[in-house]
Write an enzyme that holds these catalytic residues in place. Sequence first.
Site, PDB file in Angstrom:
ATOM      1  N   GLU A  90      75.049  -3.194  94.341  1.00 16.67           N
ATOM      2  CA  GLU A  90      74.390  -3.457  96.235  1.00 16.67           C
ATOM      3  C   GLU A  90      75.270  -2.445  96.570  1.00 16.67           C
ATOM      4  O   GLU A  90      76.628  -2.719  96.526  1.00 16.67           O
ATOM      5  CB  GLU A  90      74.476  -4.312  96.323  1.00 16.67           C
ATOM      6  CG  GLU A  90      72.527  -5.076  96.288  1.00 16.67           C
ATOM      7  CD  GLU A  90      72.259  -5.981  96.749  1.00 16.67           C
ATOM      8  OE1 GLU A  90      72.297  -6.775  97.731  1.00 16.67           O
ATOM      9  OE2 GLU A  90      71.923  -6.805  96.032  1.00 16.67           O
ATOM     10  N   CYS A 103      80.781  -1.721 101.803  1.00 16.45           N
ATOM     11  CA  CYS A 103      80.758  -2.727 101.452  1.00 16.45           C
ATOM     12  C   CYS A 103      80.439  -2.786  99.723  1.00 16.45           C
ATOM     13  O   CYS A 103      79.083  -2.531  99.263  1.00 16.45           O
ATOM     14  CB  CYS A 103      80.402  -4.666 101.753  1.00 16.45           C
ATOM     15  SG  CYS A 103      80.473  -6.061 100.757  1.00 16.45           S
ATOM     16  N   CYS A 110      77.907 -11.732  88.762  1.00 20.11           N
ATOM     17  CA  CYS A 110      79.508 -12.321  88.334  1.00 20.11           C
ATOM     18  C   CYS A 110      79.318 -13.789  87.643  1.00 20.11           C
ATOM     19  O   CYS A 110      77.921 -14.407  87.727  1.00 20.11           O
ATOM     20  CB  CYS A 110      79.598 -12.654  90.065  1.00 20.11           C
ATOM     21  SG  CYS A 110      81.312 -13.279  90.451  1.00 20.11           S
ATOM     22  N   CYS A 114      79.535 -19.779  92.477  1.00 27.34           N
ATOM     23  CA  CYS A 114      79.807 -20.620  93.873  1.00 27.34           C
ATOM     24  C   CYS A 114      77.850 -20.876  94.168  1.00 27.34           C
ATOM     25  O   CYS A 114      76.805 -19.750  93.771  1.00 27.34           O
ATOM     26  CB  CYS A 114      80.454 -19.330  94.736  1.00 27.34           C
ATOM     27  SG  CYS A 114      82.361 -18.839  94.443  1.00 27.34           S
ATOM     28  N   CYS A 117      76.025 -18.214  96.664  1.00 27.35           N
ATOM     29  CA  CYS A 117      76.184 -17.268  96.578  1.00 27.35           C
ATOM     30  C   CYS A 117      75.310 -16.669  95.620  1.00 27.35           C
ATOM     31  O   CYS A 117      74.578 -17.158  94.946  1.00 27.35           O
ATOM     32  CB  CYS A 117      77.589 -16.617  95.466  1.00 27.35           C
ATOM     33  SG  CYS A 117      77.543 -14.813  96.066  1.00 27.35           S
ATOM     34  N   GLY A 157      80.164  -9.588  92.717  1.00 28.34           N
ATOM     35  CA  GLY A 157      81.141  -9.880  91.892  1.00 28.34           C
ATOM     36  C   GLY A 157      82.538  -9.921  92.468  1.00 28.34           C
ATOM     37  O   GLY A 157      83.040 -10.092  93.518  1.00 28.34           O
ATOM     38  N   SER A 189      88.432  -8.691  99.023  1.00 28.62           N
ATOM     39  CA  SER A 189      88.021 -10.308  98.889  1.00 28.62           C
ATOM     40  C   SER A 189      87.952 -11.226  97.321  1.00 28.62           C
ATOM     41  O   SER A 189      87.515 -10.523  96.349  1.00 28.62           O
ATOM     42  CB  SER A 189      86.776 -10.726  99.723  1.00 28.62           C
ATOM     43  OG  SER A 189      86.564 -12.367  99.669  1.00 28.62           O
ATOM     44  N   LEU A 213      87.792 -18.865 101.294  1.00 25.82           N
ATOM     45  CA  LEU A 213      88.308 -20.890 100.809  1.00 25.82           C
ATOM     46  C   LEU A 213      86.917 -21.876 101.370  1.00 25.82           C
ATOM     47  O   LEU A 213      86.781 -22.435 100.259  1.00 25.82           O
ATOM     48  CB  LEU A 213      88.894 -20.878 101.736  1.00 25.82           C
ATOM     49  CG  LEU A 213      90.313 -22.115 101.807  1.00 25.82           C
ATOM     50  CD1 LEU A 213      90.943 -22.265 100.702  1.00 25.82           C
ATOM     51  CD2 LEU A 213      91.519 -22.060 102.816  1.00 25.82           C
ATOM     52  N   HIS A 214      87.022 -21.472 101.553  1.00 21.87           N
ATOM     53  CA  HIS A 214      85.093 -22.095 101.790  1.00 21.87           C
ATOM     54  C   HIS A 214      85.224 -23.629 102.030  1.00 21.87           C
ATOM     55  O   HIS A 214      84.363 -24.545 102.500  1.00 21.87           O
ATOM     56  CB  HIS A 214      84.335 -21.713 101.166  1.00 21.87           C
ATOM     57  CG  HIS A 214      83.859 -19.888 100.847  1.00 21.87           C
ATOM     58  ND1 HIS A 214      84.341 -19.480 102.131  1.00 21.87           N
ATOM     59  CD2 HIS A 214      83.998 -19.621 100.061  1.00 21.87           C
ATOM     60  CE1 HIS A 214      83.667 -18.470 101.749  1.00 21.87           C
ATOM     61  NE2 HIS A 214      83.764 -18.616 100.522  1.00 21.87           N
ATOM     62  N   ASN A 288      74.626 -17.336 104.812  1.00 18.48           N
ATOM     63  CA  ASN A 288      73.164 -16.718 104.728  1.00 18.48           C
ATOM     64  C   ASN A 288      72.517 -17.273 103.928  1.00 18.48           C
ATOM     65  O   ASN A 288      72.601 -17.528 102.929  1.00 18.48           O
ATOM     66  CB  ASN A 288      73.160 -15.446 104.021  1.00 18.48           C
ATOM     67  CG  ASN A 288      74.016 -14.422 105.119  1.00 18.48           C
ATOM     68  OD1 ASN A 288      73.267 -13.608 106.160  1.00 18.48           O
ATOM     69  ND2 ASN A 288      75.270 -14.028 104.609  1.00 18.48           N
ATOM     70  N   CYS A 329      74.814  -9.748 100.910  1.00 19.38           N
ATOM     71  CA  CYS A 329      74.702  -8.935  99.337  1.00 19.38           C
ATOM     72  C   CYS A 329      74.397  -9.779  97.969  1.00 19.38           C
ATOM     73  O   CYS A 329      74.116 -11.279  98.025  1.00 19.38           O
ATOM     74  CB  CYS A 329      75.877  -9.297  98.642  1.00 19.38           C
ATOM     75  SG  CYS A 329      76.616  -6.963  99.229  1.00 19.38           S
TER      76      CYS A 329
HETATM   77  N1  SAH Z   1      83.773 -12.553  94.651  1.00 20.99           N
HETATM   78  C1  SAH Z   1      84.523 -11.927  95.910  1.00 20.99           C
HETATM   79  C2  SAH Z   1      83.989 -10.964  96.603  1.00 20.99           C
HETATM   80  C3  SAH Z   1      82.079 -11.172  96.569  1.00 20.99           C
HETATM   81  S1  SAH Z   1      81.371 -12.033  98.169  1.00 20.99           S
HETATM   82  C4  SAH Z   1      84.645 -13.822  96.436  1.00 20.99           C
HETATM   83  O1  SAH Z   1      84.375 -14.240  96.179  1.00 20.99           O
HETATM   84  O2  SAH Z   1      85.528 -13.407  97.748  1.00 20.99           O
HETATM   85  C5  SAH Z   1      82.467 -12.222  99.834  1.00 20.99           C
HETATM   86  C6  SAH Z   1      82.190 -12.863 100.651  1.00 20.99           C
HETATM   87  O3  SAH Z   1      80.759 -13.364 100.790  1.00 20.99           O
HETATM   88  C7  SAH Z   1      83.112 -14.075  99.947  1.00 20.99           C
HETATM   89  O4  SAH Z   1      83.905 -15.107 100.837  1.00 20.99           O
HETATM   90  C8  SAH Z   1      81.543 -15.768  99.481  1.00 20.99           C
HETATM   91  O5  SAH Z   1      82.022 -16.384  99.471  1.00 20.99           O
HETATM   92  C9  SAH Z   1      80.903 -14.792 100.775  1.00 20.99           C
HETATM   93  N2  SAH Z   1      79.377 -15.178 100.880  1.00 20.99           N
HETATM   94  C10 SAH Z   1      78.581 -15.302  99.070  1.00 20.99           C
HETATM   95  N3  SAH Z   1      77.292 -15.500  99.092  1.00 20.99           N
HETATM   96  C11 SAH Z   1      77.191 -16.290 100.377  1.00 20.99           C
HETATM   97  C12 SAH Z   1      76.666 -16.722 101.674  1.00 20.99           C
HETATM   98  N4  SAH Z   1      74.919 -16.860 101.056  1.00 20.99           N
HETATM   99  N5  SAH Z   1      76.940 -16.355 103.050  1.00 20.99           N
HETATM  100  C13 SAH Z   1      78.157 -16.576 103.105  1.00 20.99           C
HETATM  101  N6  SAH Z   1      78.698 -15.693 102.861  1.00 20.99           N
HETATM  102  C14 SAH Z   1      78.655 -15.549 101.490  1.00 20.99           C
END
Ligand code: SAH
Length: 346
Positions: A90, A103, A110, A114, A117, A157, A189, A213-214, A288, A329
Site C-alpha cells: 500500500e 506514505c 512485517c 506490534c 498494527c 514494514g 519511522s 515509542l507508544h 486506528n 496502512c
Molecule cells: N515499522 C515502522 C513504520 C511503520 S508504522 C514503525 O514501527 O514505526 C507507522 C506508524 O503507525 C508507527 O508509529 C506505528 O506504530 C503506527 N501504527 C501502526 N498501527 C497503528 C494503528 N492501528 N493505529 C495507530 N497507529 C498505528
Amino acid sequence: MIDLKSMNLPELKELCKKLGQPAFRAKQIFAWMYKGVTEFEEMSDLSKELRQTLKEQAYLTHPAVERKQVSQEDGTIKYLWRLMDGNCVETVLMRYHHGNTVCVSSQVGCRMGCAFCASTLAGKVRDLTASEILDQVLFTQLDSGAEISNIVLMGIGEPLDNFENVMRFLELVNHPDGMNIGMRHISLSTCGLTEKIDKLALRRLQLTLSVSLHAPDDETRSKIMPVNRSVGVEKLMNTCRRYFETTGRRISFEYAMIDGVNDSDAQADLLADWLAGTGSHVNLIPLNHVEESPLKPSRRVRAFQKRLADRGVTVTVRRKLGGDIDASCGQLRRKAMGGADVSERM
Ligand code: SAH
C-alpha cells in the site's frame, strides 16, 4: 536479470561501459526511468541494438494499480499496488497545504509483531527492492498528477529491517536527476531497532527520524511491541540521544493512544521525564481500530496531550486523513488478501 531501477548513476555508467557504450548513455537511461517508462522500446534516444541488449539483460519494475480509493472528505488517495511477483503493498497520498506527502511501504508484511498494527498480522513475506519503494513515489505521482514534495516511510514494514535497500532508495529519490526530493522532506519511522539507528546515525542524513515509542515503561511497551523485550526503553532512549548527538537532528516520537493501556497520567509523566531537555517532539496518534485486535482507541488523548504540554513537551495530535477509505496502512492489503470486498462492508 538486472533490476535496472535499483541502480545508481555510477553503477549505470559501469554497466554502459561493459556494454561498450559511452558514459552519457547512463544519464539518458536514468532520466527515462524517472519518467516512469515501463518498456525499453520507449527509450527513443537509445539505439535499437542497445534497447535490445537491455531487454535481454535487465528489467524495469512497475507496479499495477490493484485497488485505488479516493477519500471524498479530503482527497487522500490510497493505492494497493500489485508488484511483478503478485505481492501487494500500500501507498497513501496525503494532501496538506505545505505540499503532497506520500506514505510508502518498505516490506511486504512485517515481522515486528506490534499488537495494534494490521501490517504485521500475517508476518513478513519479503523485503522490497529499492526500485519497488521508489516506484511507489513515482507511480503515485504519475497516476494522481499530484507533484510529491514529501515522503514518509511509515507504510507497511519496518524500514530499518530492510536497511540497505532503504538507504539505496533514499539515495535514488534524493538524486537531482531523479525525483530530487530533499532529505529534509523525508521522514523514516522505526519501531526502535537500536543497532540500525546507530548505523543510520553514521550516515548523517538530514532526514527526520521518527521512533514509534507508544509506551514509556518496559512492562507496557514489551506487551504491545515485542521488539522491546530485547531492547528496553532505557537502551532505546540512550540510542536516541546518541543519534541526536551524532546527527544534530531531533527525533520525533510517535505514540498511538490505546484505551487503558498507555494513556494514564503516570505514563504521561514518565514520558515527560524521558524527554526532559531533549527538545524532542511527540506526535500522539489516535489509534486506528484494527478489526482483528481487541485494542480500542483512547478517550484521553486531549488530557494526555495537556499533561505533556504542561511539563514542557512539544506535543501534537495527528490529524486523521482519509477516514472514509481505511487509509491507515496494512488494512487494505489484508482485505485484499482475505478476498473481502471493501465496498461490501460499507
Ligand atoms: N515499522 C515502522 C513504520 C511503520 S508504522 C514503525 O514501527 O514505526 C507507522 C506508524 O503507525 C508507527 O508509529 C506505528 O506504530 C503506527 N501504527 C501502526 N498501527 C497503528 C494503528 N492501528 N493505529 C495507530 N497507529 C498505528
